[in-house]
Design a protein around this motif. Sequence first.
Motif, PDB file in Angstrom:
ATOM      1  N   SER A  28      18.458  14.575 -21.454  1.00 56.90           N
ATOM      2  CA  SER A  28      17.300  14.198 -20.632  1.00 56.90           C
ATOM      3  C   SER A  28      17.727  13.710 -19.252  1.00 56.90           C
ATOM      4  O   SER A  28      17.042  13.956 -18.262  1.00 56.90           O
ATOM      5  CB  SER A  28      16.461  13.142 -21.353  1.00 56.90           C
ATOM      6  OG  SER A  28      17.227  11.967 -21.574  1.00 56.90           O
ATOM      7  N   ALA A  32      16.568  15.343 -15.768  1.00 63.03           N
ATOM      8  CA  ALA A  32      15.926  14.543 -14.719  1.00 63.03           C
ATOM      9  C   ALA A  32      16.611  14.754 -13.374  1.00 63.03           C
ATOM     10  O   ALA A  32      15.953  14.866 -12.339  1.00 63.03           O
ATOM     11  CB  ALA A  32      15.947  13.071 -15.108  1.00 63.03           C
ATOM     12  N   ARG A  33      17.953  14.817 -13.361  1.00 65.82           N
ATOM     13  CA  ARG A  33      18.672  15.053 -12.107  1.00 65.82           C
ATOM     14  C   ARG A  33      18.360  16.436 -11.544  1.00 65.82           C
ATOM     15  O   ARG A  33      18.204  16.609 -10.345  1.00 65.82           O
ATOM     16  CB  ARG A  33      20.171  14.894 -12.330  1.00 65.82           C
ATOM     17  CG  ARG A  33      20.599  13.467 -12.453  1.00 65.82           C
ATOM     18  CD  ARG A  33      22.121  13.343 -12.430  1.00 65.82           C
ATOM     19  NE  ARG A  33      22.496  12.271 -13.315  1.00 65.82           N
ATOM     20  CZ  ARG A  33      23.026  12.426 -14.522  1.00 65.82           C
ATOM     21  NH1 ARG A  33      23.291  13.621 -14.983  1.00 65.82           N
ATOM     22  NH2 ARG A  33      23.320  11.388 -15.261  1.00 65.82           N
ATOM     23  N   GLU A  35      15.599  18.169 -12.055  1.00 64.15           N
ATOM     24  CA  GLU A  35      14.234  18.158 -11.543  1.00 64.15           C
ATOM     25  C   GLU A  35      14.142  17.384 -10.234  1.00 64.15           C
ATOM     26  O   GLU A  35      13.337  17.713  -9.373  1.00 64.15           O
ATOM     27  CB  GLU A  35      13.285  17.574 -12.589  1.00 64.15           C
ATOM     28  CG  GLU A  35      13.071  18.528 -13.733  1.00 64.15           C
ATOM     29  CD  GLU A  35      11.724  18.360 -14.385  1.00 64.15           C
ATOM     30  OE1 GLU A  35      10.842  17.691 -13.822  1.00 64.15           O
ATOM     31  OE2 GLU A  35      11.563  18.925 -15.473  1.00 64.15           O
ATOM     32  N   LEU A  36      14.971  16.353 -10.073  1.00 67.09           N
ATOM     33  CA  LEU A  36      14.997  15.608  -8.810  1.00 67.09           C
ATOM     34  C   LEU A  36      15.446  16.518  -7.674  1.00 67.09           C
ATOM     35  O   LEU A  36      14.869  16.488  -6.587  1.00 67.09           O
ATOM     36  CB  LEU A  36      15.927  14.407  -8.918  1.00 67.09           C
ATOM     37  CG  LEU A  36      16.061  13.568  -7.652  1.00 67.09           C
ATOM     38  CD1 LEU A  36      14.776  12.791  -7.418  1.00 67.09           C
ATOM     39  CD2 LEU A  36      17.228  12.632  -7.751  1.00 67.09           C
ATOM     40  N   GLY A  57      20.556   8.811 -14.767  1.00 63.71           N
ATOM     41  CA  GLY A  57      19.490   9.712 -15.183  1.00 63.71           C
ATOM     42  C   GLY A  57      18.424   9.042 -16.017  1.00 63.71           C
ATOM     43  O   GLY A  57      17.263   9.434 -16.004  1.00 63.71           O
ATOM     44  N   LEU A  60      15.327   7.797 -14.183  1.00 64.31           N
ATOM     45  CA  LEU A  60      14.382   8.795 -13.694  1.00 64.31           C
ATOM     46  C   LEU A  60      13.413   9.263 -14.784  1.00 64.31           C
ATOM     47  O   LEU A  60      12.578  10.118 -14.537  1.00 64.31           O
ATOM     48  CB  LEU A  60      15.138  10.006 -13.142  1.00 64.31           C
ATOM     49  CG  LEU A  60      16.059   9.739 -11.960  1.00 64.31           C
ATOM     50  CD1 LEU A  60      16.870  10.981 -11.642  1.00 64.31           C
ATOM     51  CD2 LEU A  60      15.268   9.290 -10.760  1.00 64.31           C
ATOM     52  N   LEU A  61      13.548   8.690 -15.972  1.00 65.75           N
ATOM     53  CA  LEU A  61      12.709   9.091 -17.093  1.00 65.75           C
ATOM     54  C   LEU A  61      11.529   8.148 -17.250  1.00 65.75           C
ATOM     55  O   LEU A  61      11.627   6.958 -16.972  1.00 65.75           O
ATOM     56  CB  LEU A  61      13.530   9.104 -18.383  1.00 65.75           C
ATOM     57  CG  LEU A  61      14.750  10.017 -18.391  1.00 65.75           C
ATOM     58  CD1 LEU A  61      15.525   9.831 -19.678  1.00 65.75           C
ATOM     59  CD2 LEU A  61      14.338  11.456 -18.217  1.00 65.75           C
ATOM     60  N   LYS A  66      10.585  11.867 -20.733  1.00 63.77           N
ATOM     61  CA  LYS A  66      10.575  13.047 -19.863  1.00 63.77           C
ATOM     62  C   LYS A  66      10.686  12.584 -18.407  1.00 63.77           C
ATOM     63  O   LYS A  66      10.354  11.463 -18.078  1.00 63.77           O
ATOM     64  CB  LYS A  66       9.296  13.831 -20.091  1.00 63.77           C
ATOM     65  CG  LYS A  66       9.173  14.352 -21.513  1.00 63.77           C
ATOM     66  CD  LYS A  66       8.113  15.387 -21.607  1.00 63.77           C
ATOM     67  CE  LYS A  66       7.852  15.929 -22.973  1.00 63.77           C
ATOM     68  NZ  LYS A  66       8.841  15.980 -23.954  1.00 63.77           N
ATOM     69  N   PRO A  67      11.172  13.451 -17.497  1.00 64.51           N
ATOM     70  CA  PRO A  67      11.298  13.068 -16.088  1.00 64.51           C
ATOM     71  C   PRO A  67       9.970  12.598 -15.501  1.00 64.51           C
ATOM     72  O   PRO A  67       8.926  13.197 -15.733  1.00 64.51           O
ATOM     73  CB  PRO A  67      11.776  14.352 -15.411  1.00 64.51           C
ATOM     74  CG  PRO A  67      12.475  15.101 -16.495  1.00 64.51           C
ATOM     75  CD  PRO A  67      11.718  14.781 -17.748  1.00 64.51           C
ATOM     76  N   SER A  68      10.026  11.498 -14.754  1.00 67.92           N
ATOM     77  CA  SER A  68       8.836  10.879 -14.190  1.00 67.92           C
ATOM     78  C   SER A  68       8.746  11.168 -12.692  1.00 67.92           C
ATOM     79  O   SER A  68       9.708  10.945 -11.949  1.00 67.92           O
ATOM     80  CB  SER A  68       8.898   9.364 -14.413  1.00 67.92           C
ATOM     81  OG  SER A  68       7.911   8.706 -13.668  1.00 67.92           O
ATOM     82  N   MET A  72      10.975   9.658  -9.392  1.00 68.44           N
ATOM     83  CA  MET A  72      11.589  10.554  -8.412  1.00 68.44           C
ATOM     84  C   MET A  72      11.126  10.223  -7.001  1.00 68.44           C
ATOM     85  O   MET A  72      11.909  10.292  -6.058  1.00 68.44           O
ATOM     86  CB  MET A  72      11.279  11.997  -8.768  1.00 68.44           C
ATOM     87  CG  MET A  72      12.007  12.468  -9.980  1.00 68.44           C
ATOM     88  SD  MET A  72      11.700  14.198 -10.264  1.00 68.44           S
ATOM     89  CE  MET A  72      11.944  14.270 -12.017  1.00 68.44           C
TER      90      MET A  72
END
Length: 114
Positions: A28, A32-33, A35-36, A57, A60-61, A66-68, A72
């Motif tokens: 995860s 996240a990285r 997606e950033l 990372g 950022l969740l 899940k990525p937030s 970000m």
Amino acid sequence: MSDAEPISEAMPADPSHSVRAEVEREYSGKLARAELKGYAAQAGITLPDGFTEYLDGSKLLGEDGKPSAEAMDKALAPFKLKEPAFPHLVGALPNREGGRIPEPRRISLDVRKR
């Protein structure tokens, strides 16, 4: 009759759920990285080399793992360009005469300078 042991009720029927949860926890941060980086590219932000490797990372969740998008936004806030606030230019060039455009200065083409 056979002496086979009965299957205990405590054993999960499908071990894939626990394996899937472990894999999600492990990857995860990487997701996240990634997606950033994509979020920054959409916003037109150029990140410095190695910036995402130094980020945690897990920060950022979201709560769901899940990525937030909010996290970000906070991470990219220092890189976003802000519109400069310019003061109203009163008295600059055409506004010097109170809004009317000054008449052009006439230059004589007479060589004798009369």
